[in-house]
Design an enzyme around this catalytic site. Structure first.
Site, PDB file in Angstrom:
ATOM      1  N   ASN A  44      37.725 -16.194  33.090  1.00  0.00           N
ATOM      2  CA  ASN A  44      36.358 -15.263  34.114  1.00  0.00           C
ATOM      3  C   ASN A  44      35.168 -15.703  32.885  1.00  0.00           C
ATOM      4  OD1 ASN A  44      37.902 -13.402  35.600  1.00  0.00           O
ATOM      5  ND2 ASN A  44      39.247 -13.723  34.300  1.00  0.00           N
ATOM      6  N   HIS A  63      35.025  -9.107  34.852  1.00  0.00           N
ATOM      7  CA  HIS A  63      36.269  -8.439  34.904  1.00  0.00           C
ATOM      8  C   HIS A  63      36.294  -7.485  36.671  1.00  0.00           C
ATOM      9  CE1 HIS A  63      38.288  -9.516  31.098  1.00  0.00           C
ATOM     10  NE2 HIS A  63      38.179 -11.033  32.049  1.00  0.00           N
ATOM     11  N   GLU A  89      32.779 -15.499  14.391  1.00  0.00           N
ATOM     12  CA  GLU A  89      31.658 -15.807  15.207  1.00  0.00           C
ATOM     13  C   GLU A  89      30.615 -14.327  14.911  1.00  0.00           C
ATOM     14  OE1 GLU A  89      33.749 -14.565  19.015  1.00  0.00           O
ATOM     15  OE2 GLU A  89      32.207 -15.357  19.801  1.00  0.00           O
TER      16      GLU A  89
END
Ligand SMILES: CC(C)=CCNc1ncnc2c1ncn2[C@@H]1O[C@H](COP(=O)(O)O)[C@@H](O)[C@H]1O
Ligand SMILES: [Zn+2]
Length: 352
Positions: free
Chosen positions: A28, A74, A210
């Site tokens: 996505n 989404h 991250e």
């Protein structure tokens, strides 16, 4: 070579020495502008503009803003038709960029439009199957993503689904990814599910470090251990962790544009690519979210080549080494290497 010629040389580089494997692409996050337009044509009531789902060239966002974008995306991809369209378009776009082997990752989702986690997975697999029937020159596999936001219960459910599809799809489903907003939840909540996945034979690709100050979580997850590490942007803050990653020889998936636009790295030449490249540690270049970050895999190779002064031979080596880090079997690796070696003289001659 004059400076102008050098620039032209690097500009042409990705078109001649092309990437072969893409192993870190969130479905996505990989939706192109043209696919987004097709989707939006059916959902005018959402009133979503381009800038809400894509970060243009030169622009940056905070990590929080980036994750907000996925929530918007989404809403746009909430039916089986949407997921089928997106899967097929993303695969075709990677194939057009020269990618021959793709591991797509995506989070199984229940939606108000009737998708269940299971039918979500089935739809992605159907998209992969339809592309195969169209004879596209690309081999596509699927990693099921565990979103940190869902916590341990959803993680367990996702791993169960992954195990089922791993057994029933003849290696189309190969592994599990741990992703989602790194500031949400704690890695310890996922250790059990991920270890279970590993025991079943699934491979693990985990987003690690991250963001800064996640040493404790990173140590826990390194013990599982992962088969590949996503980003690893702040691994270098701890010498112990660097030593462990080196010792365990875990390949890193590096996504330069994603890190710049998400502002976890401040400039191209400060990207941790340089650190791991100088160490000779295994890594490969990936896009992460080519739609959201408005990039392509060939663009990522071009950025690396320009920033770190890599000649066509170095780029070639990076590209072919990526084959060693795929999750598919040794036989598939061998075939890919043969295919790539056949192209080598032609591609390098054109690059020089
Ligand atoms: C915000 C930013 C700089 C992102 C780059 N790094 C990322 N880090 C962690 N999870 C991610 C990242 N990019 C995409 N994802 C995950 O992939 C999902 C979108 O793809 P999908 O719905 O799984 O098909 C997001 O909701 C998120 O869970
Ligand atoms: Zn990612």
């Amino acid at each position: 070579m004059t400076e102008g010629e050098a620039l032209q040389f690097y500009r042409d580089l990705p078109k001649v020495v092309r990437p072969i494997t893409e192993l870190h692409a969130h479905l996505n996050g990989s939706i192109s502008t043209s696919t987004m337009k097709k989707l939006m044509a059916h959902k005018p009531h959402l009133d979503i503009q381009n800038g809400m789902t894509m970060i243009e060239k030169g622009q940056k966002r905070t990590l929080e803003e980036c994750f907000q974008m996925f929530k918007i995306i989404h809403q746009i991809t909430d039916t089986a038709e949407d997921i089928l369209l997106v899967t097929k378009d993303v695969i075709k776009e990677f194939a057009a960029d020269g990618v021959k082997y793709l591991e797509l990752r995506s989070t199984p989702r229940d939606t108000s439009m009737g998708l269940t986690k299971r039918s979500y997975v089935e739809t992605v697999l159907e998209g992969i199957k339809q592309c195969k029937e169209e004879d596209l020159d690309i081999d596509v596999r699927y990693l099921l993503s565990v979103d940190r936001r869902g916590g341990p219960t959803v993680a367990k459910e996702t791993v169960k689904l992954a195990e089922e599809f791993y057994c029933s799809t003849n290696e189309l489903v190969l592994g599990v990814d741990l992703s989602g907003d790194p500031s949400v939840g704690h890695g310890k909540d996922f250790v059990d599910s991920l270890s279970e996945a590993r025991r079943s034979g699934l491979k693990l690709a985990l987003h690690l470090s991250e963001i800064p100050n996640q040493e404790e979580e990173t140590e826990l997850l390194l013990a599982v251990p992962p088969d590949r590490i996503g980003h690893g942007t702040f691994l270098t803050a701890s010498t112990n962790i660097v030593e462990r990653v080196k010792q365990q020889n875990i390949p890193l998936e590096l996504c330069i544009t994603s890190n710049i636009k998400g502002q976890t790295v401040s400039a191209y030449d400060e990207h941790h690519f340089g650190f791991w490249y100088n160490l000779g540690h295994p890594f490969l270049l990936c896009t992460d979210d080519k739609g959201v970050f408005a990039t392509d895999l060939s663009v990522e190779y071009e950025i690396a080549a320009k920033t770190f002064n890599l000649n066509p031979d170095c780029i070639w080596d990076l590209s072919i080494k990526g084959i060693d880090y795929i999750f598919a079997s040794e036989g598939i690796k061998k075939n890919l290497k043969e295919k790539w070696m056949q192209l080598k003289p032609k591609l390098l001659r054109r690059a020089l």
